[in-house]
Design a protein around this motif. Structure first.
Motif, mmCIF file in Angstrom:
data_model
loop_
_atom_site.group_PDB
_atom_site.id
_atom_site.type_symbol
_atom_site.label_atom_id
_atom_site.label_comp_id
_atom_site.label_asym_id
_atom_site.label_seq_id
_atom_site.Cartn_x
_atom_site.Cartn_y
_atom_site.Cartn_z
ATOM 1 N N PRO A 70 25.947 -11.068 -16.584
ATOM 2 C CA PRO A 70 26.342 -9.663 -16.450
ATOM 3 C C PRO A 70 25.902 -8.814 -17.639
ATOM 4 C CG PRO A 70 28.228 -10.984 -17.109
ATOM 5 C CD PRO A 70 27.078 -11.931 -16.970
ATOM 6 N N ILE A 71 25.439 -7.613 -17.328
ATOM 7 C CA ILE A 71 25.167 -6.591 -18.334
ATOM 8 C C ILE A 71 25.973 -5.384 -17.899
ATOM 9 C CG2 ILE A 71 23.402 -5.079 -19.321
ATOM 10 C CD1 ILE A 71 21.406 -7.275 -18.954
ATOM 11 N N LEU A 72 26.893 -4.934 -18.717
ATOM 12 C CA LEU A 72 27.855 -3.907 -18.318
ATOM 13 C C LEU A 72 28.502 -4.298 -16.985
ATOM 14 C CD1 LEU A 72 25.950 -0.585 -19.235
ATOM 15 C CD2 LEU A 72 27.776 -1.697 -20.511
ATOM 16 N N GLU A 73 28.831 -5.567 -16.892
ATOM 17 C CA GLU A 73 29.539 -6.161 -15.749
ATOM 18 C C GLU A 73 28.736 -6.256 -14.452
ATOM 19 O OE1 GLU A 73 33.571 -4.614 -15.480
ATOM 20 O OE2 GLU A 73 33.755 -4.627 -17.658
ATOM 21 N N ARG A 74 27.446 -5.908 -14.516
ATOM 22 C CA ARG A 74 26.599 -6.023 -13.316
ATOM 23 C C ARG A 74 25.537 -7.091 -13.582
ATOM 24 N NH1 ARG A 74 22.212 -2.346 -10.963
ATOM 25 N NH2 ARG A 74 22.529 -0.863 -12.651
ATOM 26 N N PRO A 75 25.253 -7.969 -12.603
ATOM 27 C CA PRO A 75 24.293 -9.048 -12.868
ATOM 28 C C PRO A 75 22.884 -8.508 -13.146
ATOM 29 C CG PRO A 75 25.517 -9.448 -10.839
ATOM 30 C CD PRO A 75 25.834 -8.045 -11.260
ATOM 31 N N LEU A 76 22.216 -9.186 -14.072
ATOM 32 C CA LEU A 76 20.865 -8.785 -14.490
ATOM 33 C C LEU A 76 19.933 -8.542 -13.296
ATOM 34 C CD1 LEU A 76 18.744 -8.475 -16.736
ATOM 35 C CD2 LEU A 76 18.476 -10.959 -16.731
ATOM 36 N N ILE A 77 19.974 -9.423 -12.303
ATOM 37 C CA ILE A 77 19.026 -9.319 -11.181
ATOM 38 C C ILE A 77 19.195 -7.998 -10.440
ATOM 39 C CG2 ILE A 77 20.471 -10.540 -9.475
ATOM 40 C CD1 ILE A 77 17.789 -11.808 -8.466
ATOM 41 N N GLU A 384 29.407 3.536 -26.776
ATOM 42 C CA GLU A 384 29.910 2.166 -26.594
ATOM 43 C C GLU A 384 30.344 1.850 -25.167
ATOM 44 O OE1 GLU A 384 29.409 0.155 -28.877
ATOM 45 O OE2 GLU A 384 29.640 1.103 -30.830
ATOM 46 N N ARG A 385 30.827 2.863 -24.426
ATOM 47 C CA ARG A 385 31.337 2.627 -23.057
ATOM 48 C C ARG A 385 32.289 1.434 -23.024
ATOM 49 N NH1 ARG A 385 28.196 5.867 -19.307
ATOM 50 N NH2 ARG A 385 27.086 6.989 -20.921
ATOM 51 N N ASN A 386 33.239 1.446 -23.934
ATOM 52 C CA ASN A 386 34.152 0.328 -24.087
ATOM 53 C C ASN A 386 35.285 0.416 -23.068
ATOM 54 O OD1 ASN A 386 36.100 -1.492 -25.041
ATOM 55 N ND2 ASN A 386 35.194 -1.353 -27.074
#
Lengths: 396, 396
Positions: A70-77, A384-386
């Motif tokens: 996950p990148i920002l909770e979404r999978p890389l693909i 940051e989008r924390n």
């Protein structure tokens, strides 16, 4: 290392009669069946993409295969699919995933609303996966929604930052350079194949440094920072348009323009529908009355109606001003506490809501300092989008 | 590309009579003057390091040369120097910088208290810079504090994550493999030189993926994330030791242990001096009385006396509990506002202070939820180390 012969894996297949095209490190090679055909304009060609995504991600040092990290909770693909989907002339995208990841992949396609995607089962090597993808495109099955392409782009599932111009160059190159499809049987790198068979014309297409492959854990970190930076380029300041130009909200907007990195664009939210279309992911919403969430509610409603937050977390900062003399500080804080509940609610839809209370002293110098600190806090929250700090009420 | 002959740059020099040793991409080659000498134990050898740092950083796409780009506000080269300094058997570290960066480099050495560093002027190529460094080590100048080394490690200024074990392997390899120093005149990559002269024994020393070179902007992002992760591994929870074990502070500590990534170590601050020596950079400080900063002040004083925050920003979270029934919320908030001034003060010394007010409801389930949210906020603050949010009072 060589992959096994594909004919081992089942009945002898003639192999797909497709022009195939591969992207290796910052390079790609292209092939076509004949030069005469190749002279046709590339957008007269039907283009498809095959993404081998059967890897196990051992170098990453994490249990999840890297394409699903996950990148920002979404999978890389999903980022890679998004990059290819944006290119309107790629008609079909075929992803090869292992049987065990098939359901997860279907879930990703549904959740992030990917279009034009078909799934095939990955082979035991990268080349077998590519072959399976090409086969699916080549078969004339009555129920298949896939149309037979003339050029196929082979793209790594872990290169999320591919740009349309590079893909365009690759397809253009495909018109001039060729390689027969049985080359898929050997080798691990496409360019290596092209060089091995010297009678084959191969062309290196220059990629940008952003085309790099996510291989190690550090690459995931880098990808996350790049994505955060990209979605923070534009900041939209929303306030009641009836408001007079001297209002402190406008001064905050000016301060943001001055304080922020010059790379960032600060736009006024006068035409919000247009800004939503431009895919702005960062909003500063100025509420006129101290304990009022009117503007913030209007904005949140619009954001929820749009599908903006499906792909990226959207930051909304609800700004309020505190005239210390008219309302006591503690009272103001209590009045603004409902933001915690609002934040919890919109977080379910990937909207990160924060509150910001800016002191509004009579003293001009102090007001300037408050606004400057407000701008610093806004910049920090957007950068940051924390998600752990949503619903907090920050004070400038 | 070949560099010019070193003899062009001045009067003919015999070149330093040193064993030289180079690190290229995840590899290094080593040399020695004779096998007999090489058989001597490597720590009987005097070891020095030369860092060519004259690069312009064009690939980075930023105006600052990459070795001076800031990571958590400290220049990259300082991290590399720190990595080499940690290795006690490296007696001298010679850095080659361009004339225009000489003063900035002196400032970096002073500010971050680097030891055993000497500066020389960089040459126009990487190899000339290395030569200048070696020359400084070889010269028997009466005023020089440098001692003549037997093995020299050549290390890129932009590889901050080098570990002692790799350096050890490199020096060990230097005992067995050789190359004469005139090889410095040609080529750009050390291994390339070794391969070119086939009669020279060269050895590849395996590096870890972390040994990678900061080349592009994305590498700076990755480096920052890796450093943040490393300094966030240990979290120390400080509270009054007289406090009874059932106290909510202990429950918060337990919650932190459960909620946080298992990679993280949560230690109790009973022996704070020892923890400071262990280089812990994240502190959670539980104050017994709601509006009391006693524990926080004690901790801040200790931190200021230690030099812990010279190299990395230290996070301190001052935790307070709110019994809503005994003191009104607004009043509590006002009482805690002095944290803004404390934060401004300690920020000058690279200490990032945040406040955290945790609700303390009677209801067990609600208390658990407050503590869980507190742990989430603590984790977020420690992970991001956002200097724009210091002095804020967050609410769980």
């Amino acid at each position: 290392m060589q992959s096994g012969r594909l004919s081992d894996s089942g009945p002898a297949e003639p192999g797909p009669r497709l022009r195939s095209l591969c992207g290796a490190d910052q390079a790609a090679w292209a092939s076509s069946l004949s030069e005469a055909e190749a002279e046709a304009g590339c957008f007269a060609l039907a283009v498809a993409a095959v993404l081998p995504a059967g890897g196990s991600g051992e170098r990453m040092g994490v249990p999840t295969p890297k394409q699903f990290c996950p990148i920002l909770e979404r999978p890389l693909i999903s980022y890679t699919l998004q990059a290819l989907e944006r290119v309107c002339w790629i008609k079909d995208i075929v992803v090869a995933v292992t049987g065990e990841n098939m359901e997860a992949m279907k879930g990703i396609i549904q959740r992030y609303q990917h279009k034009r995607i078909s799934l095939v089962e990955a082979g035991v090597t990268r080349h077998r996966s590519i072959f399976n993808g090409l086969k699916a495109l080549a078969e004339d099955q009555p129920n298949s929604r896939l149309s037979k392409p003339e050029v196929v782009i082979i793209h790594d599932a872990v290169r999320p930052f591919v740009e349309e111009d590079v893909l365009f160059q690759v397809v253009t190159a495909a018109k001039e350079y060729g390689c027969s499809d049985h080359d898929l049987e050997f080798g691990t790198e496409c360019l290596h194949l092209a060089l091995k068979y010297c009678h084959i014309k191969a062309k290196l297409v220059e990629g940008s440094p952003d085309l790099w492959k996510v291989t190690y854990k550090r690459d995931l970190y880098a990808a996350e920072s790049i994505i955060k930076e990209r979605i923070s380029q534009q900041i939209c300041v929303v306030m009641d348009t009836k408001e007079d130009e001297e209002h402190v909200g406008h001064r905050l907007e000016e301060m943001l323009k001055n304080e922020l990195n010059h790379m960032k664009k600060v736009t006024s939210g006068k035409d919000l529908q247009q800004i939503l279309l431009e895919q702005c992911y960062s909003f500063v919403c100025v509420n006129v009355m101290t304990s009022d969430f009117e503007e913030t509610h209007k904005l949140l409603n619009m954001l929820e109606e749009s599908n903006l937050s499906i792909l990226y977390p959207v930051v909304v900062i609800s700004v309020h001003f505190l005239d210390y003399k008219s309302v006591p500080f503690g009272q103001t804080m209590e009045n603004l506490m409902p933001i915690r509940e609002f934040a919890k609610e919109v977080k379910k839809r990937n909207i990160l809501l924060y509150g910001l209370l800016i002191y509004y002293p009579q003293d001009e110098q102090k007001l300037k300092e408050s606004l400057r600190q407000g701008a610093t806090i806004i910049a920090a929250l957007i950068k940051e989008r924390n998600s752990g700090l949503t619903g907090q009420l920050l004070i400038a």
